[in-house]
Design a protein around this motif. Structure first.
Motif: not given
Length: 327
Positions: A16-17, A21-24
């Motif tokens: 995801q990163a 994806d910044r949250r991941a």
């Protein structure tokens, strides 16, 4: 959590990163800070993909405006099409171990959706101001596509040397009134800095500070690259474009002169040594075939530094912990 379970947990987040994806990415950085098998799994996944980013270290005494300068530099790089990440290392309390982690207050660009990715991290008492976990965090940010990584360190004065071993370009920041020519010559700045910045240059004494730094360079500079001295007023954006131009100039210099590969090899070996010292107060003092082979694997991206350190640690007898290892 065992190594296999940690690897399984990390794999999905890492994918995801990689997709942006910044949250991941934030969750992976949390695992890095916590340490243990999950942190090793993150390092193992990230290390082979790292190595393409330009790492800029910004250091200097507290109060010289490093956070504001980081924000301005990130804006300039983002406008130039670069994908930027900022890692801000804050001092930890010697009493509670806590840290304020308030650097992003002075980084308004961090609030923008397409602004730089900003992460604060506590130094946790690491000598030299750079947390051991910050090294792994830089590799993760590198692996996930950030091609300019700015590391802002604690700024604890003359012992602030860790960042010089980690960064491709080290920026040392002072402000008017920081000292005189004698202080400039004894502060060790010449050995650390690729770029010198006099921030808050709208204040009286900025010209004197620049003159003292130029005099220091005239007396003691060695090598092909002479650190430029840049005047900035970061709160107003003055001098930021020149600073970014100097960062780009040093990056071109590294590419043209070829020390970048050697520098990465030294950084790889340094990370292995840091893990050994952190886990068992051990050091690699003399080279051996085993250690050289492990360092080469780390430098080539085939092995994470933590994994190499654990391999070396496994070969040490328990009653020799604390002694120097090597051959």
């Amino acid at each position: 959590m065992n190594a296999d379970a940690a690897a399984g947990q990390v794999a999905g987040l890492f994918e995801q990163a990689l997709g942006g994806d910044r949250r991941a990415l934030g969750r992976l950085l949390t695992q890095v800070e916590r340490g243990g098998p999950p942190a090793d799994a993150v390092a193992t996944a990230a290390w082979p993909l790292a190595g393409g980013a330009h790492i800029v270290g910004i250091t200097g005494a507290p109060g010289v405006g490093k956070s504001t300068l980081c924000d301005g530099l990130a804006k300039a790089a983002t406008s130039d099409g670069r994908r930027v990440a900022i890692l801000a290392v804050d001092p930890s309390s010697p009493l509670t171990g806590g840290a304020i982690l308030g650097d992003r207050i002075r980084m308004p660009s961090a609030a923008s959706h397409d602004g730089p990715f900003v992460r604060s991290m506590a130094s946790r008492g690491q000598s030299g101001g750079l947390a051991l976990a910050a090294l792994a965090a830089v590799r993760l940010l590198d692996a996930t596509g950030h091609d300019l990584i700015v590391v802002e360190t604690v700024g604890i004065g003359q012992v602030e040397t860790d960042i010089a071993r980690t960064a491709d370009t080290t920026i040392v920041v002072v402000s008017p009134g920081w000292g005189d020519a004698v202080q400039a010559n004894k502060a060790g700045l010449l050995e650390m800095a690729e770029i010198l910045v006099v921030n808050k240059a709208d204040r009286a004494g900025a010209g004197d500070a620049r003159r003292d730094l130029e005099h220091m360079l005239d007396l003691g500079h060695r090598g092909e690259w002479r650190p430029p001295v840049t005047l900035t007023a970061a709160t107003d954006g003055e001098g930021i474009d020149e600073l970014y131009k100097n960062v780009q100039g040093h990056r071109r210099h590294l590419t043209e002169t070829g020390p970048r590969v050697d520098g990465r090899a030294r950084q790889a070996a340094e990370e292995v040594r840091r893990h050994l010292h952190h886990w068992g107060d051990l050091t690699v003092d003399q080279p051996s075939e085993e250690t050289e082979a492990l360092f080469a694997d780390v430098a080539a991206g085939r092995l994470a530094p933590s994994a190499a350190a654990r391999t070396l640690l496994a070969g040490i007898e328990p009653d020799t912990a604390g002694e120097v290892i090597g051959a």
